[in-house]
Every structure is written in C-alpha cells, then in structure tokens.
Design an enzyme around this catalytic site. Structure first.
Site, PDB file in Angstrom:
ATOM      1  N   TRP A 325     -34.416   5.706  10.480  1.00 34.73           N
ATOM      2  CA  TRP A 325     -35.131   5.146   9.335  1.00 34.73           C
ATOM      3  C   TRP A 325     -35.785   3.825   9.709  1.00 34.73           C
ATOM      4  CZ3 TRP A 325     -34.580   0.466   6.824  1.00 34.73           C
ATOM      5  CH2 TRP A 325     -35.203   0.334   5.595  1.00 34.73           C
ATOM      6  N   HIS A 326     -35.143   3.075  10.604  1.00 36.36           N
ATOM      7  CA  HIS A 326     -35.653   1.755  10.960  1.00 36.36           C
ATOM      8  C   HIS A 326     -36.917   1.813  11.805  1.00 36.36           C
ATOM      9  CE1 HIS A 326     -31.700   0.369   9.569  1.00 36.36           C
ATOM     10  NE2 HIS A 326     -32.259  -0.813   9.449  1.00 36.36           N
ATOM     11  N   GLY A 327     -37.135   2.882  12.528  1.00 35.91           N
ATOM     12  CA  GLY A 327     -38.351   2.926  13.326  1.00 35.91           C
ATOM     13  C   GLY A 327     -38.414   4.105  14.270  1.00 35.91           C
TER      14      GLY A 327
END
Length: 483
Positions: A325-327
């Site tokens: 989700w972060h990248g």
C-alpha cells in the site's frame, strides 16, 4: 497545499472565519463551504485530479444509495464489487501500473524472452491511497448494514474530501466522520484551543524534528557507500525520527485543524517508539491504516481464529499488503514481510496483547525490563525502516551489510552535519516531552506548568523554533504525500 506553507497559513483563517461567522447558522451551507474549501485545497496541488476525486465520490454515493434500496444479496454483492473495482482500479493504475509492467518485462527477460510493453509517465495523485480507502470503508459498511446510506450528496462529498485529512490521513471511517457531517456543529472554545495546541506540536514535529533529521538522513542514505557502519546506524536512526515526526506531525495538524471546525478525528499515533514489542508498536503506529486492514482484510480472511497455518498466512497477507500500500517498490514489500516475521512469535505464543497499557503508567521512569523491551523493539523497527527508506533491495542489503561489519565499532565521522550542537539537543527535548505526555492523545495536550508565564514561555519557544527552522527548510513536503 502544504500545511507548512504560507498558502495554508492564509487559507485556514479565511475558511475558519467564513465557517463560524458567515455560514454558521446553516448546516448545509457549512458543508458546502467545507466541500468547496477541500476542493480548492486539493486543486492547489494539481486541479486536473479534482475530476478523479469527484468521480470516486459520485460512484460511491450512487452505490450507497442503491445498496439502501436493494435487498437481493446477489445484486448487493455486484454493487459492492463495482465500488471495489472502480476504486482499486484507479489506485492500481496510477500507483502500480509501471511497477507491474516493469516486473512483467523482467520476468519474461529472465526466462529468455522479450516483450514490448511501455511504461507510462504517470503522475501519482496526492492522497489517492487515503481517500480511496475512506470511500471504500463507506461502501463496505453500508453493504454490511453497519451504516445507513446518506442521501445528502453535499455532506458525503465533504466527508470524502475533508481537507484536513484528505491527502495523508487519518483514514477516517464513515461511521465516525459522516455522522458528524450530518449533525449541527457548535463552536467550542476549549476544543479550538486544544486544536491550536495540537497544530503547534504537529508543526514542531514536522519542521523542527523531521526536516532537520531529513537533512542528515538524506545525506547518509544517498551516500551510504562512503560511510562506516556506525555512521549508517545514525542515518537509520535519523530516518526513524524523520518519518515519525513527519507523519505523526501531519496527523496532529490534521486532527487539530479538524477540531477548529468542530470535528473529532481518530488518533493516528500513540507514541509508538515507546512500545515494548512489535505488536504494541503496530497498535500505536498509523492506527487508522492498521485498524482498516484489521477490520476489512484480516478479520474477513479469518483473523486468528483458525489453526496455526491460517494465523501465519493472514499475518503475512496483512503486513505485505500494508507494505505494498505504501508504494510500488519491492522494498516496501520486504518491509512489510519483515514486520510480519517480527510479529509472528508474539502471535503464535499468544503474547501479542500483553502490553495494552501505556508503558510505566504509574511512574515517571520505566523499569529496567521496560527499557530493555523498548530498546529491542526500537532497534528492530530501525532495521525495518532501512528497507522502507532504501532506493532498492540491493541498496538496503548493502546498507545493512556495512552496519554489521567491523566498521560498526568505529567513531562516526562525516562532514556537513552539525549533530551535537543542534539535532542531538532537539531530539533529547523532543523525546522528553513525548515521554512526559505519553498518556495523552498528543504530547502537549496538558502541559503541567502551573506558573502561567513559564507555560506561555514554553509555547512561544516552540513557535520561535518553528519559525527559525521553517526559514531554512521552506515548504518541505510531507513523506506520506508520495503514498
């Protein structure tokens, strides 16, 4: 528009005055103002993506209304999946398209074939991961009949685009924020004062702590091959405080700003670096995201109700998805997997809920055991953050390899860093204030300085430090804008 910019310093008072002194007698007009102000706030960055957030709002509003009328289970599932596919489709395209294309090409090349697939020059819309999850929570809760769908489009649009938490959270649940949008708000002086105090502390975290740590962390990470293991340890610690000061600082400003307008947002950070184990850390770090994954992914997968295999599987899924989700980088996936590895022993031995209360709750000082537990947890967290910050997996592994070499025992030497005179004292002050305020929602919520002149001296000292360092680091973006 950045919280730490002159633009926002002008924007916020204007909206505040209009909200409480012009449209204060009409709830609908207040919500229209919030929605318009939120679109101005978001469009200040890039007006072209206003259409994206508006489309997402229209889709989930329409599906919510349809779910309220539809009782057939199969048709309700179809409506839910339309919302999931539209929202995650946009998120996947803007955030992960190039990642999958590049890895797809690499996989074919590895097996001796080559394919023609072009990457695209895609601009990632700020905050898309946050408002996507926020609108999804609404649709899922309506589908599960935890929440009645709203027919008030203006209130719903204001909920989706609410400017204080639009681009970096907290990821608010519709069950908390939407009812507040639909209810009459009254100005509360004490809430407003608390809000200003929380904004002050958030700005201090961002401008004084995070931005100063960023200068040193970037220098060391960007030139890691030139430094000894001992210096690299300092670089990792700098980044550890940078990301906490940056992200929790944003959350404090967002929550404090919301209080100025009569809204109560959820706490997003609860002093995570004082945690005694990784399970406690994840109950205190980015709480809105952790609880979102718990409620909408972990529990539907079976949570920890099944056998050992199911517990292990679900733990890895939730942490790896959280990392992704972060990248769009394998470093985030490794970061998530590493935290899952940290967490598993606690889960399997049923010790993951042993530290539910605030550390040293009845004392000013922690015990020797608590110091050891916090030190171990902090060290494990620092190691994981190396993968989060590194450019790629090779960079992270080389960074760790040098740390665990003989150069770890050398004296850290590097140029251009005024650590002992500036950052070290600031970090000591910051950690002390956070420790003294660890039982509160934010560190300076209740400053225990009875003599009023000294109390105001404390606040003005924070303001002076913010002004001083803001002039050196003008309009530094928040880390989580890229997520």
């Amino acid at each position: 528009m950045l919280f730490n910019s002159i633009d926002f310093a002008i924007f916020l008072p204007i909206v505040f005055v209009l909200y409480w002194f012009v449209v204060n007698k009409n709830l609908k007009h207040q919500n229209i103002l919030i929605a318009l102000a939120s679109y101005v706030f978001y469009g200040w960055w890039d007006w072209r993506f206003l259409a994206l957030i508006l489309f997402s709002t229209l889709v989930d509003y329409g599906i919510g209304v349809s779910l309220g009328k539809e009782h057939n289970l199969n048709r309700r599932k179809i409506l839910l999946w339309i919302s999931i596919l539209v929202n995650l489709g946009f998120l996947g395209f803007f955030k992960y398209y190039n990642f999958f294309i590049d890895n797809f090409k690499s996989a074919f090349t590895f097996f001796g074939s080559a394919i023609n697939a072009n990457s695209l020059n895609i601009i990632l819309p700020v905050g898309i991961s946050f408002y996507t999850f926020q609108t999804l929570s609404y649709t899922i809760d309506v589908y599960k009949k935890r929440l009645e769908p709203t027919k008030d489009f203006i209130s719903f649009a204001a909920f989706v685009s609410f400017f204080p938490q639009l681009v970096a959270g907290p990821i608010e649940r519709a069950t908390n924020l939407l009812p507040q949008m639909l209810s009459k708000r009254q100005f509360e002086y004490n809430d407003a004062v608390d809000g200003l105090r929380q904004i002050l502390w958030g700005l201090f975290k961002k401008i004084v702590i995070a931005d100063n740590c960023a200068t040193y962390a970037n220098l060391i990470f960007n030139n890691s091959a030139d430094y000894s293991g001992s210096t690299l340890v300092l670089g990792a610690v700098f980044f550890t405080f940078q990301i906490y000061g940056d992200f929790s600082g944003y959350s404090d400003i967002a929550i404090g700003t919301s209080r100025l307008f009569g809204f109560k947002l959820m706490q997003n950070f609860a002093f995570p670096y004082f945690s005694r184990d990784i399970a406690e850390f994840w109950r205190r770090w980015h709480i809105s995201l952790s609880t979102w994954f718990r409620d909408y992914l972990y529990i539907p997968l079976g949570g920890s109700r099944g056998g050992t295999w199911m517990k292990v599987r679900n733990t890895f899924i939730i942490f790896i998805v959280s990392g992704f989700w972060h990248g769009a980088n394998w470093t985030f996936v490794i970061w998530g997997a590493l935290n899952a590895i940290y967490f598993l022993p606690l889960l399997l031995t049923k010790r993951n809920r042993q530290n539910m209360e605030v550390v040293a709750g009845d004392s000013y000082f922690p015990s020797k055991k608590e110091i050891g537990q916090m030190s171990l947890t902090f060290s494990l967290t620092v190691i994981a953050w190396i993968f989060f910050r590194a450019d790629n997996i090779e960079h992270a592994l080389n960074y760790l390899r040098e740390i665990f070499s003989s150069s770890l025992f050398s004296i850290p030497l590097y140029q251009g860093v005024n650590f002992l005179k500036v950052l070290f004292p600031l970090l000591l002050i910051f950690i002390t204030i956070e420790w003294l305020g660890r039982k509160r929602e934010f560190a300076i919520e209740k400053v225990k300085i009875k003599f009023r002149p000294f109390r105001y001296l404390f606040y003005y000292s924070l303001l002076i430090l913010i002004y001083w360092f803001a002039s050196e680091n003008v309009d530094q973006q928040f880390i989580y804008f890229q997520f």
